[in-house]
Design a protein around this motif. Structure first.
Motif, PDB file in Angstrom:
ATOM      1  N   ASP A 191      39.461 -13.615  19.633  1.00 60.49           N
ATOM      2  CA  ASP A 191      38.853 -14.774  18.995  1.00 60.49           C
ATOM      3  C   ASP A 191      38.351 -14.396  17.619  1.00 60.49           C
ATOM      4  OD1 ASP A 191      39.332 -16.372  21.146  1.00 60.49           O
ATOM      5  OD2 ASP A 191      37.389 -15.987  22.091  1.00 60.49           O
ATOM      6  N   PHE A 192      38.456 -15.336  16.684  1.00 63.73           N
ATOM      7  CA  PHE A 192      37.975 -15.101  15.328  1.00 63.73           C
ATOM      8  C   PHE A 192      36.523 -15.556  15.206  1.00 63.73           C
ATOM      9  CE2 PHE A 192      42.511 -15.146  14.631  1.00 63.73           C
ATOM     10  CZ  PHE A 192      42.697 -14.170  13.665  1.00 63.73           C
ATOM     11  N   ALA A 193      35.753 -14.816  14.426  1.00 63.24           N
ATOM     12  CA  ALA A 193      34.401 -15.255  14.093  1.00 63.24           C
ATOM     13  C   ALA A 193      34.527 -16.476  13.193  1.00 63.24           C
ATOM     14  CB  ALA A 193      33.650 -14.133  13.378  1.00 63.24           C
ATOM     15  N   PRO A 194      33.558 -17.397  13.236  1.00 64.45           N
ATOM     16  CA  PRO A 194      33.663 -18.609  12.415  1.00 64.45           C
ATOM     17  C   PRO A 194      33.613 -18.276  10.930  1.00 64.45           C
ATOM     18  CG  PRO A 194      31.477 -18.415  13.369  1.00 64.45           C
ATOM     19  CD  PRO A 194      32.318 -17.347  14.012  1.00 64.45           C
ATOM     20  N   ILE A 252      18.380 -26.042  11.561  1.00 61.31           N
ATOM     21  CA  ILE A 252      19.779 -26.445  11.420  1.00 61.31           C
ATOM     22  C   ILE A 252      20.320 -25.997  10.060  1.00 61.31           C
ATOM     23  CG2 ILE A 252      21.368 -28.410  11.283  1.00 61.31           C
ATOM     24  CD1 ILE A 252      19.624 -29.872  13.269  1.00 61.31           C
ATOM     25  N   VAL A 253      19.508 -26.143   9.012  1.00 62.01           N
ATOM     26  CA  VAL A 253      19.923 -25.721   7.668  1.00 62.01           C
ATOM     27  C   VAL A 253      20.236 -24.231   7.654  1.00 62.01           C
ATOM     28  CG1 VAL A 253      19.194 -25.459   5.264  1.00 62.01           C
ATOM     29  CG2 VAL A 253      18.635 -27.556   6.519  1.00 62.01           C
ATOM     30  N   GLU A 254      19.348 -23.432   8.255  1.00 60.70           N
ATOM     31  CA  GLU A 254      19.569 -21.986   8.300  1.00 60.70           C
ATOM     32  C   GLU A 254      20.794 -21.650   9.152  1.00 60.70           C
ATOM     33  OE1 GLU A 254      15.906 -20.494   9.787  1.00 60.70           O
ATOM     34  OE2 GLU A 254      14.822 -20.736   7.877  1.00 60.70           O
ATOM     35  N   PHE A 255      20.962 -22.373  10.241  1.00 59.26           N
ATOM     36  CA  PHE A 255      22.088 -22.174  11.159  1.00 59.26           C
ATOM     37  C   PHE A 255      23.422 -22.409  10.450  1.00 59.26           C
ATOM     38  CE2 PHE A 255      24.749 -24.755  14.248  1.00 59.26           C
ATOM     39  CZ  PHE A 255      25.274 -23.669  14.949  1.00 59.26           C
ATOM     40  N   ALA A 256      23.447 -23.391   9.547  1.00 58.74           N
ATOM     41  CA  ALA A 256      24.697 -23.804   8.896  1.00 58.74           C
ATOM     42  C   ALA A 256      24.939 -23.120   7.555  1.00 58.74           C
ATOM     43  CB  ALA A 256      24.688 -25.312   8.700  1.00 58.74           C
ATOM     44  N   THR A 257      24.108 -22.176   7.177  1.00 57.22           N
ATOM     45  CA  THR A 257      24.229 -21.552   5.859  1.00 57.22           C
ATOM     46  C   THR A 257      25.463 -20.654   5.764  1.00 57.22           C
ATOM     47  OG1 THR A 257      21.832 -21.588   5.512  1.00 57.22           O
ATOM     48  CG2 THR A 257      23.113 -20.036   4.177  1.00 57.22           C
ATOM     49  N   LEU A 258      26.268 -20.907   4.735  1.00 53.59           N
ATOM     50  CA  LEU A 258      27.439 -20.074   4.476  1.00 53.59           C
ATOM     51  C   LEU A 258      27.016 -18.768   3.794  1.00 53.59           C
ATOM     52  CD1 LEU A 258      29.841 -22.802   3.030  1.00 53.59           C
ATOM     53  CD2 LEU A 258      30.035 -21.718   5.274  1.00 53.59           C
ATOM     54  N   GLN A 259      27.633 -17.673   4.179  1.00 57.58           N
ATOM     55  CA  GLN A 259      27.396 -16.380   3.552  1.00 57.58           C
ATOM     56  C   GLN A 259      28.646 -16.001   2.752  1.00 57.58           C
ATOM     57  OE1 GLN A 259      24.423 -14.838   3.803  1.00 57.58           O
ATOM     58  NE2 GLN A 259      23.676 -16.461   5.159  1.00 57.58           N
ATOM     59  N   VAL A 260      28.493 -15.834   1.436  1.00 55.48           N
ATOM     60  CA  VAL A 260      29.635 -15.512   0.586  1.00 55.48           C
ATOM     61  C   VAL A 260      29.931 -14.025   0.663  1.00 55.48           C
ATOM     62  CG1 VAL A 260      30.578 -15.571  -1.739  1.00 55.48           C
ATOM     63  CG2 VAL A 260      29.095 -17.426  -0.947  1.00 55.48           C
ATOM     64  N   GLU A 261      31.161 -13.723   1.041  1.00 57.36           N
ATOM     65  CA  GLU A 261      31.592 -12.329   1.131  1.00 57.36           C
ATOM     66  C   GLU A 261      32.194 -11.891  -0.199  1.00 57.36           C
ATOM     67  OE1 GLU A 261      34.229 -12.567   4.484  1.00 57.36           O
ATOM     68  OE2 GLU A 261      32.601 -12.184   5.911  1.00 57.36           O
ATOM     69  N   MET A 316      29.960 -17.452   8.606  1.00 52.93           N
ATOM     70  CA  MET A 316      28.776 -18.022   9.216  1.00 52.93           C
ATOM     71  C   MET A 316      28.291 -17.107  10.328  1.00 52.93           C
ATOM     72  SD  MET A 316      29.813 -22.074   9.313  1.00 52.93           S
ATOM     73  CE  MET A 316      28.102 -22.597   9.512  1.00 52.93           C
ATOM     74  N   LYS A 317      27.153 -17.451  10.904  1.00 54.50           N
ATOM     75  CA  LYS A 317      26.576 -16.627  11.958  1.00 54.50           C
ATOM     76  C   LYS A 317      27.529 -16.498  13.136  1.00 54.50           C
ATOM     77  CE  LYS A 317      21.687 -17.592  10.996  1.00 54.50           C
ATOM     78  NZ  LYS A 317      20.436 -18.174  11.540  1.00 54.50           N
ATOM     79  N   ASP A 318      27.608 -15.292  13.668  1.00 56.88           N
ATOM     80  CA  ASP A 318      28.494 -15.042  14.810  1.00 56.88           C
ATOM     81  C   ASP A 318      27.784 -15.333  16.135  1.00 56.88           C
ATOM     82  OD1 ASP A 318      30.806 -14.379  16.002  1.00 56.88           O
ATOM     83  OD2 ASP A 318      30.775 -12.255  15.510  1.00 56.88           O
ATOM     84  N   VAL A 370      30.432 -25.918  14.392  1.00 57.55           N
ATOM     85  CA  VAL A 370      30.263 -26.497  13.064  1.00 57.55           C
ATOM     86  C   VAL A 370      31.594 -26.494  12.316  1.00 57.55           C
ATOM     87  CG1 VAL A 370      29.045 -26.315  10.861  1.00 57.55           C
ATOM     88  CG2 VAL A 370      27.856 -25.766  12.993  1.00 57.55           C
ATOM     89  N   ILE A 371      32.323 -25.370  12.389  1.00 59.72           N
ATOM     90  CA  ILE A 371      33.635 -25.283  11.746  1.00 59.72           C
ATOM     91  C   ILE A 371      34.581 -26.315  12.345  1.00 59.72           C
ATOM     92  CG2 ILE A 371      35.668 -23.816  11.457  1.00 59.72           C
ATOM     93  CD1 ILE A 371      33.416 -23.074   9.595  1.00 59.72           C
ATOM     94  N   GLN A 372      34.489 -26.504  13.654  1.00 65.08           N
ATOM     95  CA  GLN A 372      35.329 -27.502  14.320  1.00 65.08           C
ATOM     96  C   GLN A 372      35.001 -28.901  13.813  1.00 65.08           C
ATOM     97  OE1 GLN A 372      34.906 -27.732  18.597  1.00 65.08           O
ATOM     98  NE2 GLN A 372      36.876 -28.729  18.831  1.00 65.08           N
TER      99      GLN A 372
END
Length: 289
Positions: free
Chosen positions: A31-34, A90-99, A112-114, A133-135
């Motif tokens: 499975d892929f991480a989101p 919810i805001v913290e949960f949905a925060t994108l992390q730029v790699e 996003m959080k794994d 969320v991605i779904q």
């Protein structure tokens, strides 16, 4: 790197690295991480983008992801449009992390959080994953224009805002959602171009333009002005609309004050929510269905 042929969806070194990590002994793909890879294609004859455009792509995408997370947790509210009301968790949960950016492209790899996050919705507390969320993000884009796959007006407006970026420097924006539960096609690319934004704008107009419909509404009659032939009808707690009534209805309106009634007439809907009614008939009822 292995000489194995890469899948069509490989757009970055990170994707290739995931592919190389497959368990070749069992033939099972893990499975892929989101994650949500964002690809910005400049307009013709351009080989660069301004920092403002990259910032706006990330900003608008984050808004869309936050709306998606809100709908995952609380369900779809068609009239919802204010992210300031979204719970901090919810805001913290949905925060994108730029790699780290990959070489030679304008692909913006975000993750996003794994781990699951426990959040309380309107009913109870449960664990949510960013895969959900991605779904939801993917469902909204692929469901634009489908009446059976509605989204909040705020989410639709945020997607429409991507049009400003296309009008400035970009030809199109591509999203590659990864980590959708049960999704066999790991990278189903979402393409946002001018035609797509036009479609979104039409959906938004249909939702926000006032529509007059012959209909009936049930609620509690909370105020009546006999001189002006106006009234207020409470449909549910903290949702009251204005109305007008015909002169021959004066008696029944006066007798029904603070009682539950069914009012028939022409209802004005905005964003599929009743805003006012021109009443022609009214009857008292025992309860509201």
């Amino acid at each position: 790197m292995s000489n194995r042929r890469l899948p069509k969806w490989a757009r970055s070194v990170a994707d290739i690295r995931d592919f190389e990590d497959l368990d070749c002994t069992t033939g099972v793909q893990p499975d892929f991480a989101p994650r949500l890879s964002i690809r910005v294609i400049p307009t013709s004859n351009k080989s660069s983008l301004t920092a403002t455009t990259l910032r706006d792509v990330l900003d608008q995408t984050q808004r869309i992801v936050t709306y998606s997370a809100y709908e995952v947790v609380n369900g779809v509210r068609l009239d919802f449009s204010d992210l300031r009301q979204v719970d901090t968790k919810i805001v913290e949960f949905a925060t994108l992390q730029v790699e780290p950016f990959e070489e030679g492209s304008f692909i913006i790899p975000t993750a996003m959080k794994d781990a699951p996050t426990s959040i309380k919705n309107n009913v109870a507390e449960r664990e949510y994953t960013c895969n959900e969320v991605i779904q939801r993000f993917s469902e909204v884009f692929h469901g634009i224009g489908d009446q059976s796959k509605q989204a909040s007006i705020g989410l639709i407006q945020s997607i429409e805002s991507l049009g400003a970026i296309l009008n400035r420097e970009a030809e199109r924006i591509e999203y590659s959602p990864i980590g959708i539960p049960g999704e066999s096609e790991r990278h189903k690319v979402i393409t946002v171009d001018r035609d797509f934004i036009h479609k979104v704008s039409e959906v938004r107009k249909q939702r926000t333009d006032p529509k007059d419909v012959a209909d009936s509404l049930k609620g509690t009659l909370v105020a009546v002005d006999m001189a002006r032939a106006t009234f207020k009808l409470e449909l549910w707690p903290r949702k009251t609309i204005q109305g007008t009534f015909s002169p021959f209805m004066a008696d029944v309106m006066a007798q029904s004050l603070r009682k539950k009634v069914s009012v028939e007439g022409v209802v004005q809907y905005v964003n599929e929510t009743p805003r006012s009614i021109r009443a022609f008939f009214a009857t008292q009822i025992e309860g509201i269905e």
